[in-house]
Write an enzyme that holds these catalytic residues in place. Sequence first.
Site, mmCIF file in Angstrom:
data_model
loop_
_atom_site.group_PDB
_atom_site.id
_atom_site.type_symbol
_atom_site.label_atom_id
_atom_site.label_comp_id
_atom_site.label_asym_id
_atom_site.label_seq_id
_atom_site.Cartn_x
_atom_site.Cartn_y
_atom_site.Cartn_z
ATOM 1 N N ASP A 267 -7.492 -1.488 3.160
ATOM 2 C CA ASP A 267 -6.523 -2.544 2.861
ATOM 3 C C ASP A 267 -6.966 -3.908 3.376
ATOM 4 O O ASP A 267 -6.330 -4.918 3.056
ATOM 5 C CB ASP A 267 -5.162 -2.200 3.479
ATOM 6 C CG ASP A 267 -4.548 -0.949 2.874
ATOM 7 O OD1 ASP A 267 -4.695 -0.760 1.655
ATOM 8 O OD2 ASP A 267 -3.942 -0.158 3.620
ATOM 9 N N ASP B 148 0.870 -1.174 0.000
ATOM 10 C CA ASP B 148 0.000 0.000 0.000
ATOM 11 C C ASP B 148 0.910 1.226 0.000
ATOM 12 O O ASP B 148 2.088 1.141 0.367
ATOM 13 C CB ASP B 148 -0.887 -0.020 1.242
ATOM 14 C CG ASP B 148 -1.672 1.268 1.428
ATOM 15 O OD1 ASP B 148 -2.303 1.729 0.465
ATOM 16 O OD2 ASP B 148 -1.625 1.819 2.548
ATOM 17 N N ASP C 71 -2.258 -0.658 5.837
ATOM 18 C CA ASP C 71 -2.549 -0.086 7.154
ATOM 19 C C ASP C 71 -4.003 0.287 7.383
ATOM 20 O O ASP C 71 -4.430 0.442 8.516
ATOM 21 C CB ASP C 71 -1.692 1.174 7.382
ATOM 22 C CG ASP C 71 -2.165 2.335 6.523
ATOM 23 O OD1 ASP C 71 -2.303 2.171 5.296
ATOM 24 O OD2 ASP C 71 -2.400 3.425 7.083
#
Length: 650
Positions: A545, A354, A541
């Site tokens: 996600d 990410d 995080d």
Amino acid sequence: MNEEVFIYSCMVVRMSALTSVRPDVKAPTRVKPARTRLLALPEARWAAASTAAFLLALPLQLLDASAWLWGPLYAAAYVTGGWEPALEGLRALREKTLDVDLLMIVAALGAASIGQVMDGALLIVIFATSGAVEALATARTEDSVRGLLDLAPPTATRLHPDSGTEETVAVDQLAIGDIVLVRPGERVGADGRVLDGASDVDQATITGEPLPVSKAAGDEVFAGTQNGTGALRVRVERDPSDTVIARVVALVEEASRTKAPTQLFVERIENRYALGMVAATVLVFVVPLAFGADLTGALLRAMTFMIVASPCAVVLATMPPLLSAIANAGRHGVLIKSAVVMERLGQTDRIAYDKTGTLTEGTPHLTKVIPENPFLEDELLALAAAAEVRSEHPIARAIVAAARDLPREEAYDFRSAPGCGVTATVGGREVEVGSPERLGERAATAPDTDGTAVVVRVDGERAGWLLLTDRLRPGAPAAVAALNRLTTAPPALLTGDNHRAAHAVAEKTGIPSDGVHAALLPHEKADAVRDLGGQVLFIGDGVNDAPALAAAHTGVAMGRGGSDLALETADAVLVADDLTAVPKAVALSRRARRLVVQNLCLAGAFITALVIWDLAGHLPLPLGVAGHEGSTILVGLNGLRLLRESAWRE
């Protein structure tokens, strides 16, 4: 036996510490799901009772106290830790299956029947503890998935299409085409499109974007996102059961279910082993009797066979290396949730990242001040900071923080326009700070940047620009490079942010441009992880996600700023958000797997040799127990090598 008890005690203490530790998470404004407490689970209470009884009985036995003192305590350990797996095993027998848990109960009772009471109690305690840990992990995941639904408000303000009157309704009563009013500070109740109004909406829970996004007529908004200082009228475009948040929940549950075939395979192996061992034990007892052997001798041989064929050494062959690696990783800020996860880490062949909050810090920072004549850099920044000092916008906080060492004048007549910026009078001059598009600047005049450009106007004239970006984490490039050396496939970047910002971060961290996937919604991230193929390790995080973390072969969450759902869905947590710890954890996992193979070979060799000795010759029971326990201690000590500090640095 003392060494074995010591090894087991170390394992219990370390496992208890790791399963109870939860990193301190900074508390952004979000709804926290109710968490199941450890002792709220019956499996945990029975395991605790069994462990306590065992630990009370052990020193009494070692001190040669009367059996009337330690015997009842061992009996309590057997009953409290063994009744549930015994009952489940009996239920499985009704379905014509036999699992290893029931086999362990039989082995424990067999050990007790020939005087090895402590061996049996130890087996009971080990399996009761592992069952409690598994139950806790399952309960916590279910808590988090349910808690995600709390991101969306329970009610929404629906407007009558003709009269415009307001009506408070439950969000599940909203229908496509309804118009809802979202007041300042409220959470958006449904996925839809803005009809009128302007505001900044914090949609980090959905897209992962680090800054609130300006919303005006025609823009899309998502259920569960946080409205800023403006009011919005929104037309509902998705059914409440089909919102992005609802799909995130469904995807997490679906991805979790896809792991079930592996568990079914393990259960089939367990059943075959259990059937084989029971059948072999019966044969070892019955066949000699058929040829005239005495009952006591046949029973002693069968019990010896059950002891030496017991998979205790095989169980400890796997767990000490993995638990030692878990403990070592925990000391260095990586919380691995289970031994299965530790083993999976080493199988990784591709990494997906990410962007916001993972490779970057997740908060804006002022990177450049571009003044225009006749202003100087410090003067322009001081004017902008004076105007922004009363604003709560993240960009405003970044500007004020950058100017904290500069003298600035008091601002008056402060006004904030949602989606546009702020206006204030500073030193007798009108200062405007905000979005270039909303303050009348042409897009062509904005500086080239991969972040956010903010214009500053003084008395109606452009005075300069402030450029802000989401800063890279200090160790991100080094971590990406180290993980590239450990994997065979190129890395990927999966983000909800725009393409330009994504490619800029990819270039700085060494991720190839063809591995960048930008502007992704949560379900698209999960699809991207699946499309990558192989054994993907995904690091993220946010709530957005969670589907990708669940879909990946191994999911790793950032501990400090990570959302509750990400922390619970992930298989591992970086307590200090140190990305450089990930390649070390992967390497440690691979060393643990090598030790597991060594231990399995060693345990298998001991079991084979002792079984052959018992069947082909006459293996004295004390020698059989010594060989069995010796192999258990040996493989345990071999696994404990990974507790050393050097194991993390190698």
